[in-house]
Design a protein around this motif. Structure first.
Motif, mmCIF file in Angstrom:
data_model
loop_
_atom_site.group_PDB
_atom_site.id
_atom_site.type_symbol
_atom_site.label_atom_id
_atom_site.label_comp_id
_atom_site.label_asym_id
_atom_site.label_seq_id
_atom_site.Cartn_x
_atom_site.Cartn_y
_atom_site.Cartn_z
ATOM 1 N N CYS A 429 0.829 -1.211 0.000
ATOM 2 C CA CYS A 429 0.000 0.000 0.000
ATOM 3 C C CYS A 429 0.862 1.259 0.000
ATOM 4 N N LEU A 430 1.936 1.259 0.784
ATOM 5 C CA LEU A 430 2.818 2.416 0.842
ATOM 6 C C LEU A 430 3.473 2.675 -0.513
ATOM 7 N N VAL A 431 3.924 1.611 -1.159
ATOM 8 C CA VAL A 431 4.576 1.753 -2.466
ATOM 9 C C VAL A 431 3.593 2.284 -3.502
ATOM 10 N N ARG A 432 2.376 1.755 -3.497
ATOM 11 C CA ARG A 432 1.394 2.183 -4.500
ATOM 12 C C ARG A 432 0.946 3.627 -4.285
ATOM 13 N N GLU A 436 7.330 7.460 -5.035
ATOM 14 C CA GLU A 436 8.611 8.152 -5.016
ATOM 15 C C GLU A 436 9.402 7.895 -3.732
ATOM 16 N N LYS A 437 8.781 7.271 -2.736
ATOM 17 C CA LYS A 437 9.461 6.956 -1.467
ATOM 18 C C LYS A 437 9.943 5.509 -1.417
ATOM 19 N N ARG A 438 9.954 4.839 -2.599
ATOM 20 C CA ARG A 438 10.401 3.436 -2.600
ATOM 21 C C ARG A 438 11.820 3.287 -2.062
ATOM 22 N N GLY A 439 12.645 4.273 -2.355
ATOM 23 C CA GLY A 439 14.036 4.201 -1.900
ATOM 24 C C GLY A 439 14.139 4.116 -0.385
ATOM 25 N N GLN A 440 13.290 4.874 0.305
ATOM 26 C CA GLN A 440 13.273 4.837 1.779
ATOM 27 C C GLN A 440 12.990 3.421 2.275
ATOM 28 N N LEU A 441 12.053 2.735 1.626
ATOM 29 C CA LEU A 441 11.699 1.375 2.022
ATOM 30 C C LEU A 441 12.807 0.389 1.669
ATOM 31 N N GLY A 445 15.671 -2.433 3.792
ATOM 32 C CA GLY A 445 15.697 -3.864 3.460
ATOM 33 C C GLY A 445 14.326 -4.464 3.225
ATOM 34 N N LEU A 446 13.311 -3.606 3.040
ATOM 35 C CA LEU A 446 11.943 -4.124 2.939
ATOM 36 C C LEU A 446 11.672 -4.801 1.600
ATOM 37 N N LYS A 447 12.256 -4.269 0.526
ATOM 38 C CA LYS A 447 12.050 -4.933 -0.767
ATOM 39 C C LYS A 447 12.680 -6.324 -0.756
ATOM 40 N N THR A 448 13.886 -6.425 -0.216
ATOM 41 C CA THR A 448 14.564 -7.728 -0.126
ATOM 42 C C THR A 448 13.758 -8.706 0.726
ATOM 43 N N ARG A 449 13.227 -8.198 1.835
ATOM 44 C CA ARG A 449 12.444 -9.074 2.728
ATOM 45 C C ARG A 449 11.164 -9.533 2.045
ATOM 46 N N VAL A 450 10.508 -8.642 1.298
ATOM 47 C CA VAL A 450 9.293 -9.020 0.574
ATOM 48 C C VAL A 450 9.600 -10.117 -0.432
ATOM 49 N N MET A 451 10.725 -9.995 -1.137
ATOM 50 C CA MET A 451 11.112 -11.015 -2.127
ATOM 51 C C MET A 451 11.394 -12.357 -1.441
ATOM 52 N N GLU A 452 12.028 -12.303 -0.256
ATOM 53 C CA GLU A 452 12.286 -13.547 0.495
ATOM 54 C C GLU A 452 10.981 -14.242 0.854
ATOM 55 N N LEU A 453 9.984 -13.442 1.230
ATOM 56 C CA LEU A 453 8.720 -14.019 1.698
ATOM 57 C C LEU A 453 7.898 -14.638 0.573
ATOM 58 N N MET A 454 8.293 -14.418 -0.668
ATOM 59 C CA MET A 454 7.612 -15.084 -1.777
ATOM 60 C C MET A 454 7.848 -16.591 -1.739
ATOM 61 N N GLY A 455 8.876 -17.018 -0.991
ATOM 62 C CA GLY A 455 9.161 -18.444 -0.853
ATOM 63 C C GLY A 455 8.572 -19.065 0.392
ATOM 64 N N VAL A 461 0.929 -15.454 2.989
ATOM 65 C CA VAL A 461 2.158 -14.660 2.978
ATOM 66 C C VAL A 461 2.688 -14.550 1.548
ATOM 67 N N ARG A 462 2.689 -15.670 0.820
ATOM 68 C CA ARG A 462 3.165 -15.642 -0.569
ATOM 69 C C ARG A 462 2.337 -14.669 -1.409
ATOM 70 N N TRP A 463 1.012 -14.715 -1.248
ATOM 71 C CA TRP A 463 0.127 -13.871 -2.033
ATOM 72 C C TRP A 463 0.346 -12.387 -1.724
ATOM 73 N N GLU A 464 0.426 -12.041 -0.443
ATOM 74 C CA GLU A 464 0.604 -10.638 -0.080
ATOM 75 C C GLU A 464 1.991 -10.120 -0.474
ATOM 76 N N SER A 465 3.006 -10.979 -0.381
ATOM 77 C CA SER A 465 4.345 -10.548 -0.800
ATOM 78 C C SER A 465 4.390 -10.321 -2.308
ATOM 79 N N LEU A 466 3.682 -11.162 -3.085
ATOM 80 C CA LEU A 466 3.613 -10.977 -4.532
ATOM 81 C C LEU A 466 2.915 -9.665 -4.874
ATOM 82 N N ARG A 467 1.831 -9.364 -4.187
ATOM 83 C CA ARG A 467 1.114 -8.109 -4.418
ATOM 84 C C ARG A 467 1.996 -6.907 -4.071
ATOM 85 N N ALA A 468 2.741 -7.028 -2.962
ATOM 86 C CA ALA A 468 3.622 -5.923 -2.556
ATOM 87 C C ALA A 468 4.723 -5.693 -3.581
ATOM 88 N N LEU A 469 5.329 -6.762 -4.068
ATOM 89 C CA LEU A 469 6.387 -6.630 -5.061
ATOM 90 C C LEU A 469 5.850 -6.001 -6.349
#
Length: 480
Positions: A429-432, A436-441, A445-455, A461-469
């Protein structure tokens, strides 16, 4: 507050009082002196009034009888050390005297080292069938509580030892021994210094009591937080049926709640830590839902009020998340006979009403993040909330909210995977809303953590991490 002595202890003491002791033979064997025997006989098996009059007329003599005179006279406990039947009898007799004659406790504590004969007896054996440590603990509790002593000798030297011993009773599987340990704790929490000492040893003292309360609430220690938070969204049960959860008896529950209520008078200093370490507000809200009796309800409400009134900024948000206001509204329909309970309920409701009427949905979200635990509360799925508050969340206190969200996401949440799903939802939700504040996130390490949670094995958790990415992938430009 006076409570009946635990059944096991009362039975043990009664049996020892009835045992015949060959006193004359003990004198001939040198186990005790004629003078010691004369003082024992003057107060043994006599009427209470006679006993009180005899001891008060000879306080120094009875002080010397039980603790001796340094370098001059041996204590009768020291003289009779090899006769366990005599030692047990004397410990019961001394406990009886201390309970009926407070002046004796104060006289004993005027000795240079009043605990030197008792502490070794307390630590003599770890065998719960040996009555001497148990009887010694009763003497020590009567000695400290009867005099309400808060000297360094009592609080810093003797209390740590007695608290450690009583902790071994509260952790015992025997409910009778648990009962003794908890009631003796209650007797010792008579002032600020003992309560602070009790809290300082909380891994020994408080943690076993919390374990008992969690068992009564029907949650395990390994997933206590997750179970309690999930309980805030489920249907509230009206009360226990038959016995308490986890096999906790009503009397033991009441006595544990009494100890925690006494401890809550230190809430201004320990309330935040108590909640951080034990989820106390959440646990007490759940217990309040299940409280089977008016007397347990009264202690729960009084303790919650003490905690919340002294820690309003930190604990009131947690109480709202735990749905305490709605629970209090339901309790208002019950006709409680106890006027103190009714008064405490009114004060607690007023405190929460005053807080909630000035708080917005944003404040509610901040409180949830600060609690360190997420649940599917209304803001998470509300598109209007994110449209209005996403930027505010990112900028709040220089990004403190997002840092705390990152801290929450770093944990595995093995017993409550929903937390990770909710966190991914919020990141998306924050990214969408504020791309322009994606860099702050990303720097957190939030983007990396979201990608990890896809597994993750958990489907949500997989579904919400996919939506966030997807929020990141939607934008091809870089605005870091």
């Amino acid at each position: 507050m006076l409570l009946d002595p635990p059944t096991y202890l009362a039975s043990l003491q009664s049996n020892i009082r009835q045992r015949p002791i060959p006193w004359d033979g003990a004198v001939r064997a040198g186990t005790l002196t004629e003078d010691q025997l004369a003082r024992i006989r003057a107060v043994d098996k006599v009427k209470r009034d006679v006993r009180i009059q005899t001891v008060e007329a000879d306080l120094d003599g009875y002080r010397t009888l039980f603790v001796g005179e340094s370098g001059k006279t041996k204590s009768v406990l020291e003289s009779a050390a090899k006769r366990q039947d005599v030692v047990q009898y004397l410990l019961v007799l001394l406990s009886d005297l201390l309970n009926s004659i407070p002046a004796l406790a104060k006289a004993i504590l005027r000795t240079d080292d009043p605990y030197r004969h008792f502490l070794p007896l307390l630590a003599r054996s770890s065998n719960t069938e040996d009555p001497v440590p148990l009887l010694t603990s009763t003497v020590l509790v009567s000695l400290m509580a009867g005099s309400r002593d808060e000297s360094p000798t009592t609080v810093d030297q003797a209390m740590p030892v007695i608290f450690s011993y009583l902790s071994s009773l509260t952790r015992n599987a025997d409910a009778g021994l648990q009962d003794i340990g908890v009631q003796e704790y209650s007797s010792l929490l008579y002032g600020r210094a003992p309560r602070r000492r009790f809290w300082k040893q909380r891994s020994e003292t408080v943690t076993p009591l919390i374990d008992i309360l969690r068992a009564a609430a029907g949650v395990g220690n390994s997933d206590a937080s997750a179970s309690l938070w999930s309980g805030t969204t489920g249907a509230a049960r009206s009360g226990f049926e038959g016995s308490l959860g986890g096999g906790v008896g009503l009397q033991l529950l009441y006595r544990v709640l009494l100890v925690m209520w006494q401890l809550s008078f230190e809430a201004a200093n320990i309330g935040d830590d108590l909640n951080d370490e034990y989820d106390i507000v959440l646990l007490y809200t759940q217990l309040l839902r299940l409280s089977p009796k008016e007397k347990t309800t009264r202690l729960l409400v009084a303790t919650l009020f003490n905690l919340l009134v002294h820690n309003q900024n930190t604990l009131l948000p947690t109480a709202v998340l735990a749905r305490l206001p709605a629970l209090l509204q339901n309790l208002q329909t019950r006709q409680f006979a106890d006027p103190d309970l009714r008064e405490d309920l009114d004060k607690l409701r007023e405190l929460l009403d005053e807080y909630t009427k000035t708080k917005t949905t944003f404040d509610e979200y901040v409180g949830e993040i600060n609690s360190g635990h997420l649940r599917w509360s209304p803001p998470h799925r509300n598109t209007v909330f994110w449209a209005e508050n996403a930027r505010r969340i990112l900028e709040h206190e220089n990004g403190e909210l997002v840092r705390k969200l990152a801290d929450i996401m770093r944990k595995p949440w093995d017993n409550d995977k929903a937390v990770l799903a909710i966190a991914c939802n919020d990141i998306g939700c924050l990214v969408r809303e504020v791309p322009e504040k994606r860099g702050q996130l990303e720097r957190l390490g939030l983007k990396t953590r979201v990608m990890e949670l896809m597994g993750e094995a958990d489907e949500n958790v997989r579904w919400e991490s996919l939506r966030a990415l997807g929020g990141w992938l939607q934008y091809s430009f870089d605005t870091k």
